[in-house]
Design a protein around this motif. Sequence first.
Motif, PDB file in Angstrom:
ATOM      1  N   ASN A  11      -3.405   6.881   7.932  1.00 23.78           N
ATOM      2  CA  ASN A  11      -3.398   6.365   5.955  1.00 23.78           C
ATOM      3  C   ASN A  11      -2.355   6.710   5.881  1.00 23.78           C
ATOM      4  N   PRO A  12      -1.836   6.245   5.033  1.00 24.21           N
ATOM      5  CA  PRO A  12      -0.208   6.583   4.651  1.00 24.21           C
ATOM      6  C   PRO A  12      -0.420   6.876   2.982  1.00 24.21           C
ATOM      7  N   VAL A  13      -1.351   7.584   2.260  1.00 21.91           N
ATOM      8  CA  VAL A  13      -1.255   8.774   1.588  1.00 21.91           C
ATOM      9  C   VAL A  13      -1.273   9.189   0.994  1.00 21.91           C
ATOM     10  N   LYS A  14      -2.178   9.558   3.320  1.00 17.40           N
ATOM     11  CA  LYS A  14      -1.896  11.179   3.141  1.00 17.40           C
ATOM     12  C   LYS A  14      -0.804  11.574   4.420  1.00 17.40           C
ATOM     13  N   THR A  15      -0.108  10.671   4.986  1.00 16.08           N
ATOM     14  CA  THR A  15       1.598  10.740   5.681  1.00 16.08           C
ATOM     15  C   THR A  15       2.064  10.939   4.412  1.00 16.08           C
ATOM     16  N   LEU A  16       1.818  10.455   3.190  1.00 11.56           N
ATOM     17  CA  LEU A  16       2.911  10.598   1.960  1.00 11.56           C
ATOM     18  C   LEU A  16       1.885  10.919   0.371  1.00 11.56           C
ATOM     19  N   PRO A  17       1.871  11.735   0.511  1.00  8.97           N
ATOM     20  CA  PRO A  17       0.875  12.004  -0.826  1.00  8.97           C
ATOM     21  C   PRO A  17       0.908  11.653  -2.212  1.00  8.97           C
ATOM     22  N   ASP A  18       2.465  11.399  -2.497  1.00 10.22           N
ATOM     23  CA  ASP A  18       2.893  10.894  -3.798  1.00 10.22           C
ATOM     24  C   ASP A  18       2.619   9.528  -3.922  1.00 10.22           C
ATOM     25  N   LEU A  19       2.015   8.838  -2.314  1.00  5.03           N
ATOM     26  CA  LEU A  19       2.513   6.837  -2.614  1.00  5.03           C
ATOM     27  C   LEU A  19       1.037   6.927  -3.816  1.00  5.03           C
ATOM     28  N   MET A  25      -0.041   4.747 -10.620  1.00  9.31           N
ATOM     29  CA  MET A  25       0.304   3.735 -11.744  1.00  9.31           C
ATOM     30  C   MET A  25       0.973   2.412 -11.855  1.00  9.31           C
ATOM     31  N   MET A  26       1.217   1.832 -10.865  1.00 10.72           N
ATOM     32  CA  MET A  26       1.282   0.250 -10.574  1.00 10.72           C
ATOM     33  C   MET A  26       0.020  -0.198 -11.101  1.00 10.72           C
ATOM     34  N   TYR A  27      -0.899   0.602 -10.584  1.00  4.80           N
ATOM     35  CA  TYR A  27      -2.345  -0.223 -11.019  1.00  4.80           C
ATOM     36  C   TYR A  27      -2.403  -0.536 -12.977  1.00  4.80           C
ATOM     37  N   ILE A 132       5.278 -10.471 -13.054  1.00  4.38           N
ATOM     38  CA  ILE A 132       6.186 -10.280 -12.207  1.00  4.38           C
ATOM     39  C   ILE A 132       5.845  -9.227 -11.204  1.00  4.38           C
ATOM     40  N   LEU A 133       5.813  -8.038 -12.822  1.00  8.58           N
ATOM     41  CA  LEU A 133       5.117  -7.236 -11.606  1.00  8.58           C
ATOM     42  C   LEU A 133       3.740  -6.743 -10.367  1.00  8.58           C
ATOM     43  N   ALA A 134       2.771  -7.850 -10.732  1.00  9.23           N
ATOM     44  CA  ALA A 134       1.544  -8.437 -10.235  1.00  9.23           C
ATOM     45  C   ALA A 134       2.399  -8.667  -8.715  1.00  9.23           C
ATOM     46  N   ILE A 135       3.237  -9.252  -9.130  1.00  6.61           N
ATOM     47  CA  ILE A 135       4.239  -9.659  -7.430  1.00  6.61           C
ATOM     48  C   ILE A 135       4.174  -8.876  -6.840  1.00  6.61           C
ATOM     49  N   SER A 136       5.144  -7.971  -7.570  1.00  6.47           N
ATOM     50  CA  SER A 136       5.971  -6.556  -6.413  1.00  6.47           C
ATOM     51  C   SER A 136       4.886  -6.401  -6.749  1.00  6.47           C
ATOM     52  N   GLN A 137       3.856  -5.893  -7.313  1.00  7.31           N
ATOM     53  CA  GLN A 137       2.426  -4.725  -6.512  1.00  7.31           C
ATOM     54  C   GLN A 137       2.001  -5.710  -4.797  1.00  7.31           C
ATOM     55  N   VAL A 138       2.481  -6.282  -4.616  1.00  6.17           N
ATOM     56  CA  VAL A 138       1.310  -7.311  -4.205  1.00  6.17           C
ATOM     57  C   VAL A 138       2.485  -6.999  -2.799  1.00  6.17           C
ATOM     58  N   ASN A 139       4.042  -7.310  -3.356  1.00 10.48           N
ATOM     59  CA  ASN A 139       5.179  -7.228  -1.731  1.00 10.48           C
ATOM     60  C   ASN A 139       5.491  -5.505  -1.716  1.00 10.48           C
ATOM     61  N   PHE A 140       4.870  -5.156  -2.433  1.00  9.19           N
ATOM     62  CA  PHE A 140       4.906  -3.960  -2.106  1.00  9.19           C
ATOM     63  C   PHE A 140       3.915  -3.541  -0.928  1.00  9.19           C
ATOM     64  N   PHE A 141       2.159  -3.908  -1.133  1.00  9.38           N
ATOM     65  CA  PHE A 141       2.053  -3.253   0.198  1.00  9.38           C
ATOM     66  C   PHE A 141       1.738  -4.468   1.552  1.00  9.38           C
ATOM     67  N   ILE A 142       2.664  -5.669   1.113  1.00 10.90           N
ATOM     68  CA  ILE A 142       2.710  -6.603   2.340  1.00 10.90           C
ATOM     69  C   ILE A 142       2.904  -5.850   3.824  1.00 10.90           C
ATOM     70  N   PRO A 143       3.876  -4.839   3.251  1.00 14.15           N
ATOM     71  CA  PRO A 143       4.722  -4.515   4.360  1.00 14.15           C
ATOM     72  C   PRO A 143       3.118  -3.434   5.276  1.00 14.15           C
ATOM     73  N   LEU A 144       2.834  -2.404   4.595  1.00  7.50           N
ATOM     74  CA  LEU A 144       1.869  -1.896   5.034  1.00  7.50           C
ATOM     75  C   LEU A 144       0.709  -2.853   5.997  1.00  7.50           C
ATOM     76  N   ALA A 145       0.363  -3.946   5.389  1.00  7.62           N
ATOM     77  CA  ALA A 145      -0.394  -4.768   5.481  1.00  7.62           C
ATOM     78  C   ALA A 145       0.133  -5.366   6.887  1.00  7.62           C
ATOM     79  N   LEU A 146       1.356  -6.276   7.360  1.00  4.58           N
ATOM     80  CA  LEU A 146       1.549  -6.977   8.294  1.00  4.58           C
ATOM     81  C   LEU A 146       1.924  -5.495   9.178  1.00  4.58           C
ATOM     82  N   ILE A 147       2.583  -4.529   8.998  1.00  2.00           N
ATOM     83  CA  ILE A 147       3.374  -3.510  10.217  1.00  2.00           C
ATOM     84  C   ILE A 147       2.088  -2.323  10.438  1.00  2.00           C
ATOM     85  N   GLY A 148       1.355  -2.379   9.611  1.00  2.00           N
ATOM     86  CA  GLY A 148       0.742  -1.147  10.128  1.00  2.00           C
ATOM     87  C   GLY A 148      -1.348  -1.239  10.477  1.00  2.00           C
ATOM     88  N   LYS A 149      -1.166  -3.217  10.268  1.00  2.00           N
ATOM     89  CA  LYS A 149      -2.714  -3.879  10.969  1.00  2.00           C
ATOM     90  C   LYS A 149      -3.595  -2.432  10.085  1.00  2.00           C
TER      91      LYS A 149
END
Length: 161
Positions: A11-19, A25-27, A132-149
């Motif tokens: 879980n990335p939030v456990k790895t990096l709690p500030d996430l 804040m993004m939401y 524009i920020l909504a697109i940024s938000q989903v782009n923020f999560f794309i690497p976690l989804a593609l790499i972290g699976k």
Amino acid sequence: MSETPRSRLSNPVKTLPDLGALTGMMYKVIGNGTVPQTTISLMHLRAGQIVANTYLTKMHTDALREAGEAETRITAVSSWADALVFTPAERAALALVESVLTAPPAGRERVSDAVFEEAAAHYDEKALTTLILAISQVNFFIPLALIGKPLPGQAASKQWT
């Protein structure tokens, strides 16, 4: 005997709690009320489809269903350009996310003036910035989804190893 499917990361939030605070804040910023949540969710679903990620596609499809969105509209997101079920403002938002995430033909801008002008015709500056920020938000999560699976359809507490 087959192995139980698992994500690649813990879980990335456990790895990096500030996430957690950052994503919260993004939401909050994107949920400022200038753009309907449905429009943002439709954009996020389209982003998941464009990057061919089942986790994101299922998550945003489920969110739209839970919000009471019609199946015809959810299904039509993948072919939004010729679907008749979206408002002109929703179509402009979908064109914007499509332009950002799809490589343009050689020699052309990713986001054309026409795409921008259509979005600007439907959204004031604050709403356009929100899109524009909504697109940024989903782009923020794309690497976690593609790499972290993370596991599609799993609760947040169960989607990571």
